[in-house]
Design a protein around this motif. Sequence first.
Motif, PDB file in Angstrom:
ATOM      1  N   ASP A 111       0.640  -0.945   0.561  1.00 23.76           N
ATOM      2  CA  ASP A 111      -0.428   0.124   0.076  1.00 23.76           C
ATOM      3  C   ASP A 111       0.922   1.213   0.119  1.00 23.76           C
ATOM      4  O   ASP A 111       1.417   1.323   0.547  1.00 23.76           O
ATOM      5  N   SER A 112       0.902   2.104  -1.020  1.00 28.03           N
ATOM      6  CA  SER A 112       2.131   3.295  -0.627  1.00 28.03           C
ATOM      7  C   SER A 112       1.339   4.026  -2.368  1.00 28.03           C
ATOM      8  O   SER A 112       1.449   3.335  -3.275  1.00 28.03           O
ATOM      9  N   THR A 113       0.685   5.031  -2.407  1.00 26.50           N
ATOM     10  CA  THR A 113       0.505   6.189  -3.536  1.00 26.50           C
ATOM     11  C   THR A 113       1.635   7.186  -3.377  1.00 26.50           C
ATOM     12  O   THR A 113       2.055   8.124  -4.986  1.00 26.50           O
ATOM     13  N   ARG A 114       3.264   6.618  -2.774  1.00 25.41           N
ATOM     14  CA  ARG A 114       4.180   8.048  -3.482  1.00 25.41           C
ATOM     15  C   ARG A 114       5.317   7.114  -4.009  1.00 25.41           C
ATOM     16  O   ARG A 114       4.948   6.257  -4.616  1.00 25.41           O
ATOM     17  N   LEU A 116       5.263   7.980  -7.486  1.00 26.20           N
ATOM     18  CA  LEU A 116       4.677   7.463  -8.496  1.00 26.20           C
ATOM     19  C   LEU A 116       5.683   7.910 -10.052  1.00 26.20           C
ATOM     20  O   LEU A 116       5.803   7.217 -10.838  1.00 26.20           O
ATOM     21  N   HIS A 156       2.099  -5.726 -13.848  1.00 24.90           N
ATOM     22  CA  HIS A 156       2.612  -6.145 -11.481  1.00 24.90           C
ATOM     23  C   HIS A 156       2.777  -7.503 -11.569  1.00 24.90           C
ATOM     24  O   HIS A 156       2.348  -8.383 -12.094  1.00 24.90           O
ATOM     25  N   LYS A 197       6.827   2.979 -12.763  1.00 23.09           N
ATOM     26  CA  LYS A 197       6.637   4.268 -12.677  1.00 23.09           C
ATOM     27  C   LYS A 197       5.268   4.767 -13.580  1.00 23.09           C
ATOM     28  O   LYS A 197       5.636   4.365 -14.418  1.00 23.09           O
ATOM     29  N   ASP A 198       4.681   5.210 -12.683  1.00 25.66           N
ATOM     30  CA  ASP A 198       3.557   6.133 -13.853  1.00 25.66           C
ATOM     31  C   ASP A 198       2.242   5.444 -13.086  1.00 25.66           C
ATOM     32  O   ASP A 198       1.637   5.669 -14.152  1.00 25.66           O
ATOM     33  N   ILE A 199       2.511   4.095 -12.826  1.00 25.08           N
ATOM     34  CA  ILE A 199       1.783   2.686 -12.363  1.00 25.08           C
ATOM     35  C   ILE A 199       1.437   2.678 -11.268  1.00 25.08           C
ATOM     36  O   ILE A 199       1.840   2.667 -10.628  1.00 25.08           O
ATOM     37  N   ASP A 200      -0.475   3.315 -11.365  1.00 24.57           N
ATOM     38  CA  ASP A 200      -0.617   2.700  -9.632  1.00 24.57           C
ATOM     39  C   ASP A 200      -0.986   1.637  -9.536  1.00 24.57           C
ATOM     40  O   ASP A 200      -1.031   0.278 -10.598  1.00 24.57           O
ATOM     41  N   LEU A 201      -0.893   1.622  -8.040  1.00 28.57           N
ATOM     42  CA  LEU A 201      -0.339   0.445  -7.576  1.00 28.57           C
ATOM     43  C   LEU A 201      -1.528  -0.885  -6.897  1.00 28.57           C
ATOM     44  O   LEU A 201      -2.831   0.075  -6.849  1.00 28.57           O
ATOM     45  N   ASN A 202      -2.226  -1.936  -7.800  1.00 32.12           N
ATOM     46  CA  ASN A 202      -3.017  -2.386  -7.279  1.00 32.12           C
ATOM     47  C   ASN A 202      -2.879  -3.929  -7.505  1.00 32.12           C
ATOM     48  O   ASN A 202      -2.963  -4.764  -8.332  1.00 32.12           O
TER      49      ASN A 202
END
Length: 862
Positions: A111-114, A116, A156, A197-202
């Motif tokens: 869980d990290s939104t940093r 990116l 991923h 990079k620039d991919i949201d973590l899911n």
Amino acid sequence: MMGSRVVPVLFGLILLQIHTISECHRIEVTPDSGTMIIFSKKADQGLDCSVCKDEGPSQTCNSNLKLTEALPTVVTFNCSQPGDIFTVEINQDVGTDCSSPSCSNTVVHPDSTRFLEFSRTFTWDLKVQQGRMFQLDFPAPGMRQIKPSESCPDQHTYTIITYQRAGRTSIGTFCRNGTISRIQVLYKGRVSLEVPKDIDLNPSDFKVSMGPDTKVTTLVVVDVKLPRGLSSADFFTPNYGPGLSSEDKMKWNFAVEPMNNFTVFFQHYTPPECQKNIVLVDYALGDKTTFTKDPKDIQPTNKQGDFSLTLTSCESKKGTPGLSLNVNVAVFRGGNPYLCAVDLRNEEGLSLQIENKNPESYCEMSLNSGVQEKIVVPAGTKADLSFLDCPVQDLQMTATKTIDFPSTSSRDISGTSLTIPTLDPSLPVPLHQFTWLLRVLDQGTVDLMSPNRNLHQSVPFKDCNERVSLLISETDGSNIGQFCSLAEGTIQKIQIKGNVSITVTPYTIKDLREEKGPFLKVAMSPEIAENVIYTVSPLISGSMYLATPNWPEGMNASSSVAWIVNVPQEHKAVLQFTNVSKITCDSGHTEVAIRPLDSQGQTQSWREDQSFTDTIIQQQSFYLNMSNCEPKSGHFAVLSQITLQKETKPFLGIILAVVGVLLFVVIIALVVVCIIRKRKSTSKANRSSIFLPRGKPFLPGNATFPKSRADNESHVYASIDDPTMYGHGPVKNQPAEVDNGAWSNGHQVDSYHPFNGPSDSIPPAPDSSADYSLEGRGGDRDAYQPFLKPPNTFNLARPRSPLVSQGSLGFEDRRMVDNELHTFKSFGDINPIRLSTDISRLQPEIESDSDSWHEPEYEEAI
């Protein structure tokens, strides 16, 4: 520490501030305890770009930076785009202190939104007791193994490595959505997740725990759950590519669905140059069957059931490639399918859908050789179908037929009947549902009628229990109601504005193809104002229920419905609203209105904020309308009840009473009239007076003969001297020949002529009371009534020297000729009296057929 907890990858990563000053990039982060953040420069990238820690004199710069302390730290990059040059790794140590087999599952959730702008790698270090295995459980749909050179579609990518005495070994590279449900790795290892990079973590969560204790040391154990039906899955040995050089065991456990067969293929096999021992492949089918094969042999083919494959490598010579193998397992269905064909080219607008309603069954359906979860045969096409291990009770077929109505005048009720077309009898699937889609191309109304009996709407008090039921809906998906044909049905016609959907489903039968129909008759009519109009005829005995569309759910917003209720003659309808839902309107009002069909009676109406009348009586056919508003809360639904009662006229009792009184008055009047007439007839009865020289005197009275003058001889005389015996007495200025007849004033009369000759004595009169009884005579009949009032000079002296014998018919008393009472009068028939000296001949004749005989009454002449 491993425990029952959620372990975030990055604890407390707080980016306080990001500055871009000239060609510098500045960030501030705070790692959490147990988390390490590493900034690493990519190979051969940005030789003049470095990462610096802190600021001022204490600042240090390098190509890599590792942050381990849970303190705020300022990180500065002396280039404007550090994400193109550096990568970020967020590392967490999981299970370092877990040394007990009782370690519970630990859920790992990145869980990290940093960061990116950087390529990120999340790593988890795993370690258990020496000789034990750590276990990774992946939730459905599991993981899929790929070659190390490949990438995952969602970018991923997961990698699992293990640390053994021989060194670092890669278990494999994996993506999400696969057949692998569990992986167990010996002793110590690492799991990593790479995200560009620039991919949201899911990411997918996975659980970490200590694996079971086994006697056989195995490097890795992979559990696989193969799907049913046709499928294929690839698995790769550790260090695929370079090869595995150590003597290790690798095991795959495969779970195969019943009714499915499997075949194992070894692809891209690279055998090692073994220094000692050889490479073996051991199979275990079920719990008892085991066998061993060489990797170069043909592997098991067309087998059924669960199985396991254990690959044992050898220690290869140094400098030579190790063991490398791609294991492919193909699954397919066994058995002989049932084949059939469906041709819909001759049925306009008809389409079929077949599906398996039991997800636990092992049914495999194919459309034109392609396995399908649901078979759809479009209208106007032909298709080849196959069914493998499909029980008939698990299959369900539905059909839909579209009918277009171009205009209101193109169809009539006798021309369109809803029937189920004949389907190919080779289809093994029962028809569970058939739907007609009636599309009105122009503005119009669809009229629906039952071909045989009236329709009945299913309500809780009276459900449809017939062989089939009809669900009528509007094409927007809102239901109107469930209907069926009943002998006691009350709905004669349903009119629906716009397009209509009619679905027939079996109730007491299993296959709709048993019903030939027709189910309904369809006609078109001009557009109506309401959405739905029912024409109903209540039952003479029993109650009828009216339910709003989509009852017990509410009507559509701003929609309306109406009922035309036909009340038979000599009956009245009792209307009751048995169930009315509560609704609050946002705009407008709900309204319930009742008015007679002839539009001459008074209209009654209610809104949602008014109370309904409990009982409403309608003496004639009427119109019931309900309309909905735009609801704010609640819904508008009404259930009504109609009961017929025999009508009793309110003035019928008055009429009967008046008729009874009049009848009583008439009877009384008749009785009075009869009494008066009787008295008059008694007072006017004919009186007779006869003087008999020898014999008994008779009292005058109602002396009549049982026979009329036409039927008897009472008017016949033995010897009559007309001029002297039957004359009315001389009248002045009247000729003698006129007065010598037996008629006077229209009545036939007899004359009494008194004796004028001498007589020696008056004959004694016998006692009338002794010889003539007056008993039985009542009223005025018993009273003595002399018919002649003699003058004072009149004496019945014995005549002297009579000129004519008294016994002669010519005897006449001149004193009686001028007297009016000399003449015998009658208001009816002539009352003849026979005159004779023979007393016995004075008695009237008695006929045998006469019911009664009235004794003649006479007044005594004195």
